[in-house]
Design a protein around this motif. Structure first.
Motif, mmCIF file in Angstrom:
data_model
loop_
_atom_site.group_PDB
_atom_site.id
_atom_site.type_symbol
_atom_site.label_atom_id
_atom_site.label_comp_id
_atom_site.label_asym_id
_atom_site.label_seq_id
_atom_site.Cartn_x
_atom_site.Cartn_y
_atom_site.Cartn_z
ATOM 1 N N LYS A 149 -9.581 7.654 -1.206
ATOM 2 C CA LYS A 149 -9.637 6.752 -2.367
ATOM 3 C C LYS A 149 -10.551 5.556 -2.086
ATOM 4 N N THR A 194 0.843 -1.196 0.000
ATOM 5 C CA THR A 194 0.000 0.000 0.000
ATOM 6 C C THR A 194 0.880 1.247 0.000
ATOM 7 N N GLN A 248 4.480 7.115 -3.682
ATOM 8 C CA GLN A 248 4.670 7.623 -5.034
ATOM 9 C C GLN A 248 3.510 8.546 -5.440
ATOM 10 N N GLN A 249 2.278 8.167 -5.085
ATOM 11 C CA GLN A 249 1.116 8.976 -5.453
ATOM 12 C C GLN A 249 1.200 10.378 -4.861
ATOM 13 N N LEU A 250 1.736 10.487 -3.658
ATOM 14 C CA LEU A 250 1.859 11.782 -2.998
ATOM 15 C C LEU A 250 3.185 12.481 -3.315
ATOM 16 N N LEU A 253 1.101 4.702 -2.076
ATOM 17 C CA LEU A 253 0.762 6.033 -1.566
ATOM 18 C C LEU A 253 1.961 6.980 -1.578
ATOM 19 N N THR A 269 -5.298 10.134 2.436
ATOM 20 C CA THR A 269 -5.289 9.851 0.994
ATOM 21 C C THR A 269 -5.913 8.495 0.719
ATOM 22 N N SER A 276 1.594 2.187 -8.467
ATOM 23 C CA SER A 276 2.147 3.119 -7.486
ATOM 24 C C SER A 276 1.524 2.939 -6.117
ATOM 25 N N GLY A 281 3.767 0.351 -3.385
ATOM 26 C CA GLY A 281 3.332 -0.196 -4.657
ATOM 27 C C GLY A 281 3.735 -1.648 -4.844
#
Length: 175
Positions: free
Chosen positions: A54, A12, A29-31, A27, A50, A25, A15
């Motif tokens: 989602k 999580t 990488q997403q942020l 979290l 986040t 990705s 990734g």
């Protein structure tokens, strides 16, 4: 295993590669967080918010009711897993959470609890854990004071109040 106040799984956070070898990705990488980011309460809260956002979006898209139990379930077994459980309940299937997930081709992992709880009871079991702790997933930081058994992470009520208060203060400073 799971880490931090919100019990994030490494996949999580960072990734994983899907069945086709494509990188999904996490979290972090997403942020756009650098790997040098301190994994402190504020960072964990930002990651949780986040993920929770989602999860709620996904539950809505999949037609799963937005209840404290299903929100907690999405955090616990993923929004897709919560949808599988919801569909099994709607189909009146008398099976465990593990059986529902496995029937849908999902991995259950090492959680023996999923082999014991029936899909029809899972939402109320999770809601009961939230109520036991005087919590709901609707305000940031509250699930963090529960572990996977639904027991408080710290021993005294005073410590729990301080933990929740601290997380809520950090939440309002992030917003």
């Amino acid at each position: 295993g799971a880490v931090g106040a919100y019990q994030f799984m490494p996949t999580t956070l960072f990734g994983y590669k899907d069945k086709n070898g494509k990188q999904v990705s996490g979290l972090v990488q997403q942020l756009g967080l650098p790997m040098s980011t301190k994994f402190d309460k504020q960072t964990q809260l930002k990651l949780y918010e986040t993920l929770h956002s989602k999860d709620v979006e996904t539950l809505k898209r999949l037609g799963v009711p937005i209840t404290p139990g299903y929100e907690y379930m999405a955090h616990y077994i993923g929004a897709g897993g919560a949808s599988i459980v919801y569909r099994a309940v709607q189909a009146n299937q008398d099976i465990t959470v593990a059986q529902a997930l496995q029937n849908a081709g999902k991995s259950v992992g090492q959680n023996p609890e999923l082999n014991k709880i029936k899909v029809k009871d899972f939402e109320s079991v999770l809601e009961g854990r939230l109520k036991k702790g005087g919590l709901s997933p609707h305000s940031a930081g509250e699930i963090s004071s529960l572990n996977t058994s639904g027991e408080k992470l710290v021993s005294s009520s005073k410590e729990n109040e301080q933990l929740i208060s601290s997380i809520q203060e950090k939440s309002s400073s992030i917003s």
